[in-house]
Scaffold this active site. Structure first.
Site, mmCIF file in Angstrom:
data_model
loop_
_atom_site.group_PDB
_atom_site.id
_atom_site.type_symbol
_atom_site.label_atom_id
_atom_site.label_comp_id
_atom_site.label_asym_id
_atom_site.label_seq_id
_atom_site.Cartn_x
_atom_site.Cartn_y
_atom_site.Cartn_z
ATOM 1 N N ALA A 7 47.515 44.162 41.496
ATOM 2 C CA ALA A 7 46.122 44.423 41.113
ATOM 3 C C ALA A 7 45.512 45.372 42.132
ATOM 4 O O ALA A 7 46.063 45.552 43.224
ATOM 5 C CB ALA A 7 45.318 43.116 41.105
ATOM 6 N N THR A 36 42.995 45.151 44.641
ATOM 7 C CA THR A 36 42.331 43.983 45.241
ATOM 8 C C THR A 36 41.196 44.363 46.197
ATOM 9 O O THR A 36 40.507 43.482 46.696
ATOM 10 C CB THR A 36 43.357 43.126 46.013
ATOM 11 O OG1 THR A 36 43.990 43.950 46.996
ATOM 12 C CG2 THR A 36 44.404 42.551 45.100
ATOM 13 N N THR A 50 41.470 35.190 40.395
ATOM 14 C CA THR A 50 40.659 35.095 41.610
ATOM 15 C C THR A 50 39.419 34.203 41.450
ATOM 16 O O THR A 50 38.892 34.059 40.336
ATOM 17 C CB THR A 50 40.216 36.534 41.997
ATOM 18 O OG1 THR A 50 39.246 36.459 43.043
ATOM 19 C CG2 THR A 50 39.582 37.274 40.824
ATOM 20 N N ASP A 51 38.946 33.690 42.581
ATOM 21 C CA ASP A 51 37.678 32.949 42.618
ATOM 22 C C ASP A 51 36.497 33.879 42.321
ATOM 23 O O ASP A 51 35.396 33.418 42.029
ATOM 24 C CB ASP A 51 37.501 32.286 44.004
ATOM 25 C CG ASP A 51 37.663 33.255 45.166
ATOM 26 O OD1 ASP A 51 38.224 34.363 44.971
ATOM 27 O OD2 ASP A 51 37.248 32.916 46.288
ATOM 28 N N TYR A 78 35.414 44.217 40.489
ATOM 29 C CA TYR A 78 36.698 43.533 40.716
ATOM 30 C C TYR A 78 36.767 42.247 39.872
ATOM 31 O O TYR A 78 37.708 42.035 39.097
ATOM 32 C CB TYR A 78 36.862 43.220 42.205
ATOM 33 C CG TYR A 78 38.037 42.324 42.518
ATOM 34 C CD1 TYR A 78 39.350 42.754 42.312
ATOM 35 C CD2 TYR A 78 37.836 41.022 43.001
ATOM 36 C CE1 TYR A 78 40.431 41.910 42.592
ATOM 37 C CE2 TYR A 78 38.903 40.188 43.284
ATOM 38 C CZ TYR A 78 40.192 40.635 43.079
ATOM 39 O OH TYR A 78 41.255 39.799 43.346
ATOM 40 N N LYS A 126 39.189 41.491 36.630
ATOM 41 C CA LYS A 126 40.171 40.396 36.696
ATOM 42 C C LYS A 126 39.911 39.399 35.558
ATOM 43 O O LYS A 126 40.848 38.857 34.977
ATOM 44 C CB LYS A 126 40.105 39.690 38.052
ATOM 45 C CG LYS A 126 40.612 40.506 39.231
ATOM 46 C CD LYS A 126 42.099 40.833 39.150
ATOM 47 C CE LYS A 126 42.993 39.619 39.234
ATOM 48 N NZ LYS A 126 44.432 39.960 39.262
HETATM 49 N N1 LIG Z 1 43.355 39.286 48.327
HETATM 50 C C1 LIG Z 1 42.448 38.425 47.868
HETATM 51 O O1 LIG Z 1 41.414 38.147 48.516
HETATM 52 C C2 LIG Z 1 42.683 37.707 46.548
HETATM 53 C C3 LIG Z 1 41.925 36.578 46.260
HETATM 54 C C4 LIG Z 1 42.152 35.903 45.075
HETATM 55 C C5 LIG Z 1 43.101 36.390 44.166
HETATM 56 N N2 LIG Z 1 43.813 37.511 44.451
HETATM 57 C C6 LIG Z 1 44.756 38.028 43.435
HETATM 58 O O2 LIG Z 1 46.067 37.796 43.903
HETATM 59 C C7 LIG Z 1 46.942 38.822 43.427
HETATM 60 C C8 LIG Z 1 47.772 39.343 44.602
HETATM 61 O O3 LIG Z 1 46.899 39.912 45.552
HETATM 62 P P1 LIG Z 1 47.242 40.017 47.107
HETATM 63 O O4 LIG Z 1 46.232 39.245 47.833
HETATM 64 O O5 LIG Z 1 48.690 39.733 47.323
HETATM 65 O O6 LIG Z 1 46.872 41.548 47.324
HETATM 66 P P2 LIG Z 1 47.708 42.812 47.802
HETATM 67 O O7 LIG Z 1 48.425 42.496 49.061
HETATM 68 O O8 LIG Z 1 46.723 43.920 47.757
HETATM 69 O O9 LIG Z 1 48.785 42.992 46.655
HETATM 70 C C9 LIG Z 1 48.508 43.650 45.453
HETATM 71 C C10 LIG Z 1 49.721 44.449 45.074
HETATM 72 O O10 LIG Z 1 49.432 45.190 43.861
HETATM 73 C C11 LIG Z 1 50.287 46.290 43.858
HETATM 74 N N3 LIG Z 1 49.831 47.439 43.098
HETATM 75 C C12 LIG Z 1 48.613 48.030 43.155
HETATM 76 N N4 LIG Z 1 48.637 49.153 42.403
HETATM 77 C C13 LIG Z 1 49.893 49.267 41.896
HETATM 78 C C14 LIG Z 1 50.534 50.225 41.059
HETATM 79 N N5 LIG Z 1 49.890 51.298 40.590
HETATM 80 N N6 LIG Z 1 51.832 50.042 40.740
HETATM 81 C C15 LIG Z 1 52.514 48.974 41.218
HETATM 82 N N7 LIG Z 1 51.966 48.036 42.007
HETATM 83 C C16 LIG Z 1 50.664 48.186 42.345
HETATM 84 C C17 LIG Z 1 50.369 46.738 45.312
HETATM 85 O O11 LIG Z 1 51.689 47.222 45.476
HETATM 86 P P3 LIG Z 1 51.988 48.581 46.296
HETATM 87 O O12 LIG Z 1 51.387 48.383 47.658
HETATM 88 O O13 LIG Z 1 53.471 48.623 46.258
HETATM 89 O O14 LIG Z 1 51.306 49.681 45.543
HETATM 90 C C18 LIG Z 1 50.120 45.469 46.123
HETATM 91 O O15 LIG Z 1 51.265 45.061 46.832
HETATM 92 C C19 LIG Z 1 46.055 39.878 42.780
HETATM 93 O O16 LIG Z 1 46.180 39.766 41.383
HETATM 94 C C20 LIG Z 1 44.653 39.531 43.231
HETATM 95 O O17 LIG Z 1 43.683 39.878 42.261
HETATM 96 C C21 LIG Z 1 43.650 38.159 45.647
#
Ligand SMILES: NC(=O)c1ccc[n+]([C@@H]2O[C@H](COP(=O)([O-])OP(=O)(O)OC[C@H]3O[C@@H](n4cnc5c(N)ncnc54)[C@H](OP(=O)(O)O)[C@@H]3O)[C@@H](O)[C@H]2O)c1
Length: 293
Positions: free
Chosen positions: A65, A67, A106-107, A129, A133
């Site tokens: 996503a 994020t 997400t929250d 965001y 989502k």
């Molecule tokens: N971070 C938060 O605070 C949070 C809170 C609640 C829920 N979430 C949810 O949890 C999930 C995982 O998030 P995370 O915290 O692990 O964040 P993250 O570290 O930013 O991971 C998101 C991943 O999405 C990939 N992505 C983005 N654009 C892309 C593209 N064009 N093609 C392929 N891959 C792509 C990125 O991969 P590359 O780097 O390889 O591009 C990145 O590794 C998300 O769905 C997010 O909405 C996150």
């Protein structure tokens, strides 16, 4: 069983891939390479997901996503492309391959006026965001699926080219630098390894619908920061209490987006309390010699 994980090099994705390592797991990434193989390099924004379809997955865990909350607000078209249009294509692949789809959400789908949100509570995002989502959540209801919402993930591993909040704070305190932490923004901080084990169990049990998988403690950033400092024997007086209305964020944030995790308490791998999770974080960090060297 073949499990395909998108966002496999991300903060959650890296740990999800590990939690499924006794299955055949394929990690999909664009820039941040996962630590396990095999993997598939794919820019999901191309909306050409044939390479995923060709893998004939039994389970797809869609964690990729955009994020960055402020970037989503500044570039709503990009947020829509990555968080909505890509999810629509993932849903199509799930339909065509008959794969069980898990969508990580997400929250921030909640407005944060109340906190302690249950799975069935009304959603009302306050920023792009959260909106995008939530649209993704609605799309995945079309197929055999589980929506997993989590909150403020952290862990012992840098991911997606950056430190998470916990690692950032520990490095700052270790360097003797002052930091600000909000006393009035409340979330449910979630250790990514605890999250991944709960997720694995939910997938194995083929739980469907919506499930909150997050830490059991609902705390402010300030309380979270103090607990981190204490667990690691660092100087907590370096942490200044700050307030929500002082922040110069581009996007609005929910004030209390903490998640009620009672449903997840029936799992064998339960949501950890903050203190349990921080002890585990310390164990992971010391085992890998991260931060302290
Ligand atoms: N971070 C938060 O605070 C949070 C809170 C609640 C829920 N979430 C949810 O949890 C999930 C995982 O998030 P995370 O915290 O692990 O964040 P993250 O570290 O930013 O991971 C998101 C991943 O999405 C990939 N992505 C983005 N654009 C892309 C593209 N064009 N093609 C392929 N891959 C792509 C990125 O991969 P590359 O780097 O390889 O591009 C990145 O590794 C998300 O769905 C997010 O909405 C996150």
């Amino acid at each position: 069983m073949r499990v395909v994980v998108t966002g496999a090099g991300g903060l959650l994705g890296k740990r999800i891939v590990q939690a499924f390592k006794d299955y055949e797991v394929v990690g999909v990434y664009h820039r941040s390479q996962p630590e396990t193989s095999p993997f598939l390099v794919l820019d999901l924004s191309s909306l050409n997901l044939r390479p995923i379809e060709e893998l004939s997955p039994d389970v797809i865990i869609h964690a990729a996503a955009l994020t960055d909350v402020d970037k989503c607000e500044r570039e709503p078209d990009l947020a829509r492309l990555l968080n909505v249009d890509v999810t629509r294509e993932i849903v199509k692949v799930s339909k065509r391959t008959n794969a069980f789809l898990v969508y990580i959400s997400t929250d921030y789908v909640f407005d944060g006026t109340r906190g302690n949100y249950r799975e069935e509570d009304e959603t009302n995002p306050v920023n792009v965001y959260g909106l995008t989502k939530l649209e993704g959540e609605k799309l995945v209801r079309d197929v055999d699926s589980l929506v997993v919402r989590t909150s403020t993930p952290y862990g012992s591993n840098p991911a997606s080219g950056k430190d998470n909040f916990a690692l950032w704070l520990l490095k700052k305190l270790k360097a003797g630098e002052r930091v600000n932490a909000l006393v009035d923004q409340v979330t449910s901080p979630t250790l990514n390894t605890n999250f991944s084990l709960m997720l694995r169990e939910a997938v194995d049990r083929r739980i469907k619908g919506v499930l909150h998988l997050a830490g059991r403690s609902q705390v402010s950033r300030y309380e979270f920061s103090l607990a981190l400092a204490r667990t690691f024997g660092l100087n907590e007086t370096l942490i200044n209490p700050a307030h929500f209305n002082e922040m110069k964020w581009f996007a609005r944030r929910p004030m209390n987006s903490s998640l009620n995790v009672s449903k997840a308490m029936s799992l064998e791998h339960k949501p950890m309390s903050l203190q349990e999770a921080l002890s585990e974080l310390r164990r992971e960090i010391e085992a890998n010699d991260i931060v302290w060297k």
